[in-house]
Design a protein around this motif. Structure first.
Motif, PDB file in Angstrom:
ATOM      1  N   MET A  49       1.236  -1.369  -0.240  1.00  0.00           N
ATOM      2  CA  MET A  49      -0.336   0.016  -0.359  1.00  0.00           C
ATOM      3  C   MET A  49       0.559   1.434  -0.237  1.00  0.00           C
ATOM      4  O   MET A  49       1.769   1.252   0.835  1.00  0.00           O
ATOM      5  CB  MET A  49      -0.891  -0.516   0.960  1.00  0.00           C
ATOM      6  N   ASP A  50       0.826   2.337  -0.792  1.00  0.00           N
ATOM      7  CA  ASP A  50       1.279   3.028  -0.976  1.00  0.00           C
ATOM      8  C   ASP A  50       0.848   3.659   0.564  1.00  0.00           C
ATOM      9  O   ASP A  50      -0.113   4.717   1.114  1.00  0.00           O
ATOM     10  CB  ASP A  50       1.423   4.174  -1.809  1.00  0.00           C
ATOM     11  N   LYS A  51       2.341   4.636   1.038  1.00  0.00           N
ATOM     12  CA  LYS A  51       2.118   4.935   2.550  1.00  0.00           C
ATOM     13  C   LYS A  51       2.062   6.368   2.442  1.00  0.00           C
ATOM     14  O   LYS A  51       0.660   7.079   2.997  1.00  0.00           O
ATOM     15  CB  LYS A  51       3.140   5.324   3.112  1.00  0.00           C
ATOM     16  N   LYS A  52       1.780   7.333   0.972  1.00  0.00           N
ATOM     17  CA  LYS A  52       1.777   8.789   1.072  1.00  0.00           C
ATOM     18  C   LYS A  52       0.226   8.910   1.395  1.00  0.00           C
ATOM     19  O   LYS A  52      -0.247   9.471   1.682  1.00  0.00           O
ATOM     20  CB  LYS A  52       1.940   9.380   0.025  1.00  0.00           C
ATOM     21  N   LEU A  53      -0.358   8.307  -0.141  1.00  0.00           N
ATOM     22  CA  LEU A  53      -2.119   7.359   0.065  1.00  0.00           C
ATOM     23  C   LEU A  53      -2.824   7.457   1.272  1.00  0.00           C
ATOM     24  O   LEU A  53      -3.610   8.026   1.925  1.00  0.00           O
ATOM     25  CB  LEU A  53      -2.271   6.706  -1.219  1.00  0.00           C
ATOM     26  N   GLN A  54      -1.594   6.414   1.856  1.00  0.00           N
ATOM     27  CA  GLN A  54      -2.304   5.096   2.532  1.00  0.00           C
ATOM     28  C   GLN A  54      -2.696   6.833   4.169  1.00  0.00           C
ATOM     29  O   GLN A  54      -3.699   6.550   5.564  1.00  0.00           O
ATOM     30  CB  GLN A  54      -1.650   4.153   3.761  1.00  0.00           C
ATOM     31  N   GLY A  55      -1.126   7.836   4.251  1.00  0.00           N
ATOM     32  CA  GLY A  55      -1.335   8.639   5.182  1.00  0.00           C
ATOM     33  C   GLY A  55      -2.616   9.827   4.817  1.00  0.00           C
ATOM     34  O   GLY A  55      -2.934  10.802   5.340  1.00  0.00           O
ATOM     35  N   LEU A  56      -2.429  10.297   3.578  1.00  0.00           N
ATOM     36  CA  LEU A  56      -3.622  11.000   2.925  1.00  0.00           C
ATOM     37  C   LEU A  56      -5.029  10.633   3.967  1.00  0.00           C
ATOM     38  O   LEU A  56      -6.078  10.723   4.158  1.00  0.00           O
ATOM     39  CB  LEU A  56      -3.604  11.265   1.728  1.00  0.00           C
ATOM     40  N   LEU A  57      -5.492   9.266   3.030  1.00  0.00           N
ATOM     41  CA  LEU A  57      -6.508   8.910   3.632  1.00  0.00           C
ATOM     42  C   LEU A  57      -7.123   8.833   5.050  1.00  0.00           C
ATOM     43  O   LEU A  57      -7.871   9.355   5.677  1.00  0.00           O
ATOM     44  CB  LEU A  57      -7.024   7.410   3.030  1.00  0.00           C
ATOM     45  N   ALA A  58      -5.878   8.183   5.882  1.00  0.00           N
ATOM     46  CA  ALA A  58      -5.713   8.734   7.543  1.00  0.00           C
ATOM     47  C   ALA A  58      -6.440   9.806   7.434  1.00  0.00           C
ATOM     48  O   ALA A  58      -7.126  10.439   8.626  1.00  0.00           O
ATOM     49  CB  ALA A  58      -5.010   7.661   8.021  1.00  0.00           C
ATOM     50  N   ASP A  59      -6.781  10.956   7.481  1.00  0.00           N
ATOM     51  CA  ASP A  59      -6.398  11.884   7.810  1.00  0.00           C
ATOM     52  C   ASP A  59      -7.510  12.171   7.456  1.00  0.00           C
ATOM     53  O   ASP A  59      -8.299  13.187   8.427  1.00  0.00           O
ATOM     54  CB  ASP A  59      -5.095  13.166   7.413  1.00  0.00           C
ATOM     55  N   VAL A  60      -7.454  12.366   6.308  1.00  0.00           N
ATOM     56  CA  VAL A  60      -9.433  12.787   5.559  1.00  0.00           C
ATOM     57  C   VAL A  60     -10.148  12.185   6.394  1.00  0.00           C
ATOM     58  O   VAL A  60     -11.241  13.109   6.923  1.00  0.00           O
ATOM     59  CB  VAL A  60      -9.520  12.584   4.105  1.00  0.00           C
ATOM     60  N   PHE A  61     -10.434  10.738   7.012  1.00  0.00           N
ATOM     61  CA  PHE A  61     -11.254  10.178   7.748  1.00  0.00           C
ATOM     62  C   PHE A  61     -11.752  10.008   8.932  1.00  0.00           C
ATOM     63  O   PHE A  61     -11.711   9.486   9.703  1.00  0.00           O
ATOM     64  CB  PHE A  61     -11.007   8.820   6.831  1.00  0.00           C
ATOM     65  N   GLY A  62      -9.892  10.751  10.062  1.00  0.00           N
ATOM     66  CA  GLY A  62      -9.612  10.577  11.044  1.00  0.00           C
ATOM     67  C   GLY A  62      -9.906   8.878  10.949  1.00  0.00           C
ATOM     68  O   GLY A  62     -10.175   8.794  12.455  1.00  0.00           O
ATOM     69  N   VAL A  63      -8.558   8.237  11.071  1.00  0.00           N
ATOM     70  CA  VAL A  63      -8.857   6.906  11.521  1.00  0.00           C
ATOM     71  C   VAL A  63      -6.917   6.272  11.466  1.00  0.00           C
ATOM     72  O   VAL A  63      -6.116   7.258  11.010  1.00  0.00           O
ATOM     73  CB  VAL A  63      -9.257   5.283  10.351  1.00  0.00           C
ATOM     74  N   ARG A  64      -6.811   5.924  11.695  1.00  0.00           N
ATOM     75  CA  ARG A  64      -5.342   5.447  12.079  1.00  0.00           C
ATOM     76  C   ARG A  64      -5.026   4.213  10.681  1.00  0.00           C
ATOM     77  O   ARG A  64      -6.083   3.757   9.673  1.00  0.00           O
ATOM     78  CB  ARG A  64      -5.033   4.431  12.713  1.00  0.00           C
TER      79      ARG A  64
END
Length: 79
Positions: free
Chosen positions: A1-16
């Motif tokens: 899983m792409d770390k940049k995308l994973q971090g962005l999605l976690a930030d947007v959705f407020g999840v780990r």
């Protein structure tokens, strides 16, 4: 899983970040509603310097689909 995308999605959705995986779908994320979808669109456009059209936005119903939309726009993601 792409770390940049994973971090962005976690930030947007407020999840780990650990809650974001390619098989994650909209229904798996309680906060993923229409307002968060627009936040997602703006965040992706800023982070990857691209423009998403309505077909792209409608198609983004899972993490895998988001990654595919980005790849279709020429973004190189790590697997």
């Amino acid at each position: 899983m792409d770390k940049k995308l994973q971090g962005l999605l976690a930030d947007v959705f407020g999840v780990r970040e650990s809650e974001i995986a390619p098989e994650t779908v909209k229904e798996d994320v309680e906060s993923w509603d229409s307002l968060k979808q627009m936040d997602l669109v703006m965040s992706l456009e800023r982070a990857y310097d691209l423009t998403l059209d309505i077909q792209d936005i409608v198609a983004m119903t899972s993490v895998a689909a988001i990654a595919q939309v980005l790849r279709d726009k020429g973004v190189r993601l790590e697997d």
